[in-house]
Write an enzyme that holds these catalytic residues in place. Sequence first.
Site, PDB file in Angstrom:
ATOM      1  N   ASP A 176       3.901  -5.406   5.167  1.00  0.00           N
ATOM      2  CA  ASP A 176       2.542  -5.690   4.668  1.00  0.00           C
ATOM      3  C   ASP A 176       2.669  -4.601   3.619  1.00  0.00           C
ATOM      4  O   ASP A 176       2.707  -3.373   3.864  1.00  0.00           O
ATOM      5  CB  ASP A 176       1.390  -5.687   5.517  1.00  0.00           C
ATOM      6  CG  ASP A 176       1.736  -6.932   6.509  1.00  0.00           C
ATOM      7  OD1 ASP A 176       1.470  -8.015   6.024  1.00  0.00           O
ATOM      8  OD2 ASP A 176       1.538  -6.700   7.814  1.00  0.00           O
ATOM      9  N   ASP A 231       8.844  -1.298   5.247  1.00  0.00           N
ATOM     10  CA  ASP A 231       7.592  -2.195   5.882  1.00  0.00           C
ATOM     11  C   ASP A 231       7.508  -3.673   5.346  1.00  0.00           C
ATOM     12  O   ASP A 231       8.119  -4.049   4.336  1.00  0.00           O
ATOM     13  CB  ASP A 231       6.345  -1.315   5.626  1.00  0.00           C
ATOM     14  CG  ASP A 231       5.327  -1.822   6.608  1.00  0.00           C
ATOM     15  OD1 ASP A 231       5.399  -2.336   7.676  1.00  0.00           O
ATOM     16  OD2 ASP A 231       4.239  -1.594   6.113  1.00  0.00           O
ATOM     17  N   ASP A 265       3.707   1.570   3.013  1.00  0.00           N
ATOM     18  CA  ASP A 265       2.419   1.800   2.185  1.00  0.00           C
ATOM     19  C   ASP A 265       1.713   2.663   3.080  1.00  0.00           C
ATOM     20  O   ASP A 265       0.567   3.366   2.597  1.00  0.00           O
ATOM     21  CB  ASP A 265       1.643   0.601   1.902  1.00  0.00           C
ATOM     22  CG  ASP A 265       1.213   0.037   3.356  1.00  0.00           C
ATOM     23  OD1 ASP A 265       1.820  -0.502   4.319  1.00  0.00           O
ATOM     24  OD2 ASP A 265      -0.113  -0.140   3.382  1.00  0.00           O
TER      25      ASP A 265
END
Length: 485
Positions: A49, A47, A323
């Site tokens: 961010d 991912d 996350d």
Amino acid sequence: MCNNKPQISLCRPTDLIPPGVCNLLNPSTIYANNEVNLEEVDIYGFDYDYTLALYSSALDEMIYNKAREFLVQHYKYPEGISKYDYIPNFATRGLHYDIQKGLLMKIDAFHYIQLGTVYRGLKPVPDDEVMKLYGGSNHVPLNQVSGFYGKGPKMKQFMDVFSIPEMTLLAAANDYFISNDIEYDPVHLYKDVSGYMYKWIMQDLEKYILRGDETYAVLHRLASHGKKLFLITNSPFSFVDKGMKYMVGKEWRDFFDVVIVQADKPHFFNDCLKPFRRLDSNGDLQWDRIKSLDKGQIYKQGNLVDFLKLTGWRGSKVFYFGDHLYSDLADLMLRHGWRTGAIVPELEVETKVVNTEQYAQSLTWLQALTGLLERMQMYREPESKKVLQEWLKEREELRAVTKNLFNPHFGSIFRTCHNPTYFSRRLCRFSDLYMASISCLLNYDLSYTFYPRRTPLQHEAPLWMDQLCTGCMKTPFLEEMAHIR
């Protein structure tokens, strides 16, 4: 006649702490929920961010300020809300928000609300009121109010790090309406705040990105060892391109075999409706049909079914890091057998707390007290009952002290008083490994095997010394196990 009154010899909390127990945890450690051999992994996915790009806490305040301004100017909320400044460390990730009641709370792995962590606005809700609001119990049947991905008509779980300013703004706006006795609908407030938290991040991005050199080091190391790399993110290309150029350099795309932006996770992973679209070097949408996913190209949307067909990347040779436990990891773990790594930045702060002598003393004595209560609860004479009540009171006080070491409002993101949190249970369920940042990979050889610690079940004896709870050997009911090595 023999004297049946308990003979207790108490020691100080410091006497129960084994030498060197503090500072045992390294924040750069990778923790294993499942056995993983990196030598079997050929493809690494990420991912963007809070995975490739980590941000400073100053970003939270900027998002909060911009969103608060948007509420007042665009939705015409009262000007008084503008007086509410951002409160650092008010909220923590993994909290639940009761949309209809306007309550922010922490829920454990068994769906019980942790009393003392329920907030209406910025003020705690008394325990007896919480019980009344939920039908005389602090149990919330989450399967009735929230879906698999943490969203439902009544309850929302905030699972990504960007949600912290959103929770704080919800609490501040709720607090303003309540403090000024203004009638409002918490559902409308929730909908007005949600969905506008990310649109301002592009501004002065470089001020907020942390440790970009470490991201470069991870990507360079993996690529130099012949690993395939790919990126699947919900962020737009212009945003990712600006951040990656800052962290990695203008040729950042050379590291990646596939780059997919605006993927619309988790839908990317669980449906096959949206086709891939290609973007040109300026980020403009192209109209050609996608027959292959090529290195150096940028793709938008798409779905995992087509991704698997076009790449052939399947099973445990693929490792994906993100996350968000639901949007990034859940489907990959449960449906597709990919290896998954959860990025949990909060580990750095929580590890520092766990390494303090104050935490070690509080937790050790809390465990010892719990053992004493369990062992001595059968004594019913008045004097013994009085002692037990004093221990119960001290135990509650220690619980509060331990909670406040992490966060004075909600405590640790991993535990309630003694149970794992709902967040923690999902972390164990959806991730093979978890770590504070992807830079933790730099501490391990790419043929390293991670072994999860065999933690004893409740009916099993702790047969390894590192799994005997700190100080428990000096509690009465485990003294006989002290000889075990």
